[in-house]
Design an enzyme around this catalytic site. Structure first.
Site, PDB file in Angstrom:
ATOM      1  N   THR A 213    -119.962 -37.772-125.437  1.00 12.57           N
ATOM      2  CA  THR A 213    -118.711 -38.361-124.961  1.00 12.57           C
ATOM      3  C   THR A 213    -118.669 -38.372-123.442  1.00 12.57           C
ATOM      4  OG1 THR A 213    -117.563 -37.489-126.917  1.00 12.57           O
ATOM      5  CG2 THR A 213    -116.191 -38.211-125.080  1.00 12.57           C
TER       6      THR A 213
ATOM      7  N   ARG B 276    -113.662 -37.603-133.685  1.00 15.46           N
ATOM      8  CA  ARG B 276    -114.769 -38.160-134.455  1.00 15.46           C
ATOM      9  C   ARG B 276    -114.555 -37.928-135.948  1.00 15.46           C
ATOM     10  NH1 ARG B 276    -119.741 -35.466-131.386  1.00 15.46           N
ATOM     11  NH2 ARG B 276    -120.931 -36.540-133.018  1.00 15.46           N
TER      12      ARG B 276
ATOM     13  N   LEU C  25    -116.013 -31.486-123.441  1.00 12.64           N
ATOM     14  CA  LEU C  25    -116.269 -32.798-124.026  1.00 12.64           C
ATOM     15  C   LEU C  25    -117.601 -32.708-124.749  1.00 12.64           C
ATOM     16  CD1 LEU C  25    -115.419 -35.341-121.153  1.00 12.64           C
ATOM     17  CD2 LEU C  25    -114.010 -34.820-123.156  1.00 12.64           C
ATOM     18  N   ASP C  26    -117.699 -33.341-125.909  1.00 10.82           N
ATOM     19  CA  ASP C  26    -118.979 -33.379-126.604  1.00 10.82           C
ATOM     20  C   ASP C  26    -120.034 -34.010-125.701  1.00 10.82           C
ATOM     21  OD1 ASP C  26    -117.768 -32.318-128.834  1.00 10.82           O
ATOM     22  OD2 ASP C  26    -117.536 -34.247-129.847  1.00 10.82           O
ATOM     23  N   LYS C  27    -121.274 -33.622-125.901  1.00 12.58           N
ATOM     24  CA  LYS C  27    -122.378 -34.163-125.110  1.00 12.58           C
ATOM     25  C   LYS C  27    -122.393 -35.695-125.092  1.00 12.58           C
ATOM     26  CE  LYS C  27    -127.453 -34.115-124.783  1.00 12.58           C
ATOM     27  NZ  LYS C  27    -128.706 -33.570-125.360  1.00 12.58           N
TER      28      LYS C  27
END
Length: 261
Positions: A58, A173, A54-56
């Site tokens: 998110t 995104r 997961l992106d930081k």
């Protein structure tokens, strides 16, 4: 900070990753000192291996394997290259607040480029290979607020459910930027004026994107595993302020009563 454990068996464990926490050490944030891998390892006194990322910024469901054999078994589900929802053995669900009135339902089919180092980045250039990427969008609710942030005297927002069919980095995104409904709080693909407004008026400095659901066939037991996560206090507060909380509550009731969309 104690990580919230959402699911655990002898092979796998899932947490509700807070927004702002890196999954593991990364050269992108070389000064960061806290990582989900280390925090979970210390919390359960056992080595863990992230199954996906997961992106930081998110938040949400993040799955780990407890050993490398279990990791190899389940990675095949996440690494599937199929772009057909019916061919998938794993389903991910995200919730996001986006700018504008989104379509009620939309299948976004737009490639994401992959850099030669293997990292996906839709903004990259020069010889990058475009990979197929698909996302299903469903609008949960929409709202118009009486504040001029850009051109118009009012501003519109939508609460959406996003289901990635493929798993490219930054896919959701970038796809939302591509259809001109960027996610609020997105510093890379979003709109700065809206991000600042939410930070100053709603006390929200996070990306309003949360991984709320993960469903898959357990590679050993062959049972269907369903893991859910909440969206967090800040996200919830924003929905109340916007007046979108009732739409979200109705959506949650419908999700509990039906199979994956």
């Amino acid at each position: 900070m104690t990580l919230e454990i959402l699911y655990e068996d002898s092979q796998y464990i899932a947490i509700n990753k807070p927004a702002g926490l890196l999954v593991h050490r990364s050269p992108i944030d070389k000064y960061e000192t806290e990582f989900a891998v280390q925090k979970l390892r210390d919390q359960i006194s056992q080595h863990v291996h992230p199954v996906h990322r997961l992106d930081k910024p998110t938040s949400g469901v993040l799955l780990f394997a407890k050993d490398k054999t279990s990791l190899r078994l389940i990675r095949s589900l996440f690494d599937s290259t199929s772009t057909l929802p019916g061919d998938k053995a794993i389903y991910k669900t995200y919730i996001a607040v986006v700018r504008g009135y989104s379509p009620e339902d939309l299948e976004i089919d737009h490639p994401v480029k992959v850099r030669s180092d293997g990292a996906d980045d839709s903004s990259s250039n020069n010889g990058d290979e475009a990979k197929p990427a698909k996302t299903s969008l469903h609008q949960i609710g929409k709202v118009e607020i009486p504040h001029c942030i850009e051109t118009y005297p009012t501003s519109r927002y939508s609460l959406v459910e996003l289901k990635p069919v493929t798993g490219r980095r930054h896919q959701l995104r970038y796809h939302m930027k591509h259809i001109r409904h960027p996610i609020i709080g997105d510093a890379k693909y979003g709109r700065g004026r809206h991000n600042r407004y939410f930070r100053e008026h709603f006390d929200s400095d996070r990306l309003l994107l949360a991984a709320t659901g993960l469903e898959f066939v357990h590679p050993t037991t062959e049972e269907w595993v369903k893991i859910n996560a909440g969206i967090g206090d800040t996200f919830t507060s924003v929905l109340y302020t916007l007046g979108l909380h009732k739409a979200y509550e109705t959506y949650l009731k419908e999700v509990r009563q039906h199979a994956p969309r």
